[in-house]
Design a protein around this motif. Sequence first.
Motif, PDB file in Angstrom:
ATOM      1  N   PHE A 178       0.822  -1.207   0.000  1.00  0.00           N
ATOM      2  CA  PHE A 178       0.000   0.000   0.000  1.00  0.00           C
ATOM      3  C   PHE A 178       0.861   1.263   0.000  1.00  0.00           C
ATOM      4  N   GLU A 179       0.280   2.353  -0.496  1.00  0.00           N
ATOM      5  CA  GLU A 179       0.918   3.662  -0.347  1.00  0.00           C
ATOM      6  C   GLU A 179       0.609   4.235   1.032  1.00  0.00           C
ATOM      7  N   ASN A 180      -0.571   3.885   1.542  1.00  0.00           N
ATOM      8  CA  ASN A 180      -0.972   4.373   2.854  1.00  0.00           C
ATOM      9  C   ASN A 180      -0.380   3.507   3.968  1.00  0.00           C
ATOM     10  N   ILE A 181      -0.243   4.076   5.136  1.00  0.00           N
ATOM     11  CA  ILE A 181       0.300   3.364   6.285  1.00  0.00           C
ATOM     12  C   ILE A 181      -0.804   2.562   6.980  1.00  0.00           C
ATOM     13  N   VAL A 182      -0.505   1.302   7.270  1.00  0.00           N
ATOM     14  CA  VAL A 182      -1.461   0.432   7.944  1.00  0.00           C
ATOM     15  C   VAL A 182      -1.516   0.776   9.438  1.00  0.00           C
ATOM     16  N   LYS A 183      -2.727   1.041   9.925  1.00  0.00           N
ATOM     17  CA  LYS A 183      -2.934   1.353  11.344  1.00  0.00           C
ATOM     18  C   LYS A 183      -3.195   0.086  12.154  1.00  0.00           C
ATOM     19  N   SER A 184      -4.012  -0.809  11.568  1.00  0.00           N
ATOM     20  CA  SER A 184      -4.339  -2.061  12.258  1.00  0.00           C
ATOM     21  C   SER A 184      -4.827  -3.099  11.265  1.00  0.00           C
ATOM     22  N   GLN A 185      -4.892  -4.343  11.717  1.00  0.00           N
ATOM     23  CA  GLN A 185      -5.427  -5.438  10.910  1.00  0.00           C
ATOM     24  C   GLN A 185      -6.107  -6.429  11.837  1.00  0.00           C
ATOM     25  N   THR A 186      -6.949  -7.293  11.273  1.00  0.00           N
ATOM     26  CA  THR A 186      -7.717  -8.229  12.098  1.00  0.00           C
ATOM     27  C   THR A 186      -7.176  -9.654  12.058  1.00  0.00           C
ATOM     28  N   ASN A 187      -6.157  -9.917  11.249  1.00  0.00           N
ATOM     29  CA  ASN A 187      -5.617 -11.271  11.124  1.00  0.00           C
ATOM     30  C   ASN A 187      -4.123 -11.261  11.405  1.00  0.00           C
ATOM     31  N   SER A 188      -3.745 -11.780  12.553  1.00  0.00           N
ATOM     32  CA  SER A 188      -2.338 -11.761  12.959  1.00  0.00           C
ATOM     33  C   SER A 188      -1.481 -12.745  12.179  1.00  0.00           C
ATOM     34  N   ASN A 189      -2.096 -13.574  11.324  1.00  0.00           N
ATOM     35  CA  ASN A 189      -1.300 -14.463  10.468  1.00  0.00           C
ATOM     36  C   ASN A 189      -0.528 -13.674   9.406  1.00  0.00           C
ATOM     37  N   TYR A 190      -0.992 -12.454   9.138  1.00  0.00           N
ATOM     38  CA  TYR A 190      -0.295 -11.583   8.195  1.00  0.00           C
ATOM     39  C   TYR A 190       0.816 -10.821   8.924  1.00  0.00           C
ATOM     40  N   VAL A 191       2.003 -10.822   8.350  1.00  0.00           N
ATOM     41  CA  VAL A 191       3.142 -10.113   8.938  1.00  0.00           C
ATOM     42  C   VAL A 191       3.203  -8.711   8.355  1.00  0.00           C
ATOM     43  N   LEU A 192       3.261  -7.726   9.230  1.00  0.00           N
ATOM     44  CA  LEU A 192       3.329  -6.325   8.814  1.00  0.00           C
ATOM     45  C   LEU A 192       4.785  -5.925   8.607  1.00  0.00           C
ATOM     46  N   SER A 193       5.064  -5.278   7.476  1.00  0.00           N
ATOM     47  CA  SER A 193       6.433  -4.854   7.167  1.00  0.00           C
ATOM     48  C   SER A 193       6.876  -3.738   8.119  1.00  0.00           C
ATOM     49  N   PRO A 194       8.186  -3.534   8.284  1.00  0.00           N
ATOM     50  CA  PRO A 194       8.692  -2.491   9.175  1.00  0.00           C
ATOM     51  C   PRO A 194       8.178  -1.091   8.840  1.00  0.00           C
ATOM     52  N   ASN A 195       7.973  -0.803   7.548  1.00  0.00           N
ATOM     53  CA  ASN A 195       7.473   0.535   7.179  1.00  0.00           C
ATOM     54  C   ASN A 195       5.948   0.645   7.261  1.00  0.00           C
ATOM     55  N   LYS A 196       5.291  -0.459   7.656  1.00  0.00           N
ATOM     56  CA  LYS A 196       3.844  -0.515   7.851  1.00  0.00           C
ATOM     57  C   LYS A 196       3.060  -0.220   6.572  1.00  0.00           C
ATOM     58  N   LYS A 197       3.661  -0.604   5.430  1.00  0.00           N
ATOM     59  CA  LYS A 197       2.990  -0.388   4.151  1.00  0.00           C
ATOM     60  C   LYS A 197       2.816  -1.688   3.360  1.00  0.00           C
ATOM     61  N   ALA A 198       3.014  -2.810   4.011  1.00  0.00           N
ATOM     62  CA  ALA A 198       2.855  -4.095   3.328  1.00  0.00           C
ATOM     63  C   ALA A 198       2.506  -5.187   4.331  1.00  0.00           C
ATOM     64  N   LEU A 199       1.724  -6.161   3.864  1.00  0.00           N
ATOM     65  CA  LEU A 199       1.349  -7.315   4.673  1.00  0.00           C
ATOM     66  C   LEU A 199       1.636  -8.587   3.885  1.00  0.00           C
TER      67      LEU A 199
END
Length: 222
Positions: A178-199
Amino acid sequence: MKNFFRLFLLCIPLLLLTSCFDILDKVNIKADGTGEYTIILNASKSKTRLASISKMETINGKKVPKKAEIENKINEAAKVFKATPGITNVKTSVDFENYIIKLSCNFKKIENINAGLEKLKAQKILGKMVPTQVYSQNSEKKTFIRNKVNTFREDYDKMGKADKEVFNDAKYTSIMQFENIVKSQTNSNYVLSPNKKALKLEADILDLILQKKQIQNTILFQ
């Protein structure tokens, strides 16, 4: 594709004659909702076996598709996507040396991909176990959703032993950028990137079939 259990089952049956294949499903979403979709099916780890199978007429009671048949199916899929409103720049590639198939395109909104997949299934280019209503987005609520799909456990249970073995070592990876920054997600199986712009989600396809790992996710942006 995800519960992409038998993704492109009719489109690329040669790859699914081996259990050692990987599926990469990737979306890149811009702030305005446009983006790029890519799906890659990679059976390079089984290329020696597949090279031998490709010379056979049948295996496990099933006809072995020829390269020309596979290319025709890929071309049919590309034509369907090109004719889907909102989808442009459709590209396909087939590497028969390493057994890698790729389809990519651009979209005006992510729901265009759902429509393209729905058309592929309607024309029987995709197998019946392939989900089509995969993604949705709500710009006002700043959310991007990986939709929950029906379980195909019952279809899997009806398969013969040889067909079930296809999934034993099959892997699925979902990447959402994403171009936007991820604030939260509902599935912890997805790993959030350090820059919070990818799962990123990595799973055994069999775990998705048996519902041991869930694929749905609701992403909220800042």
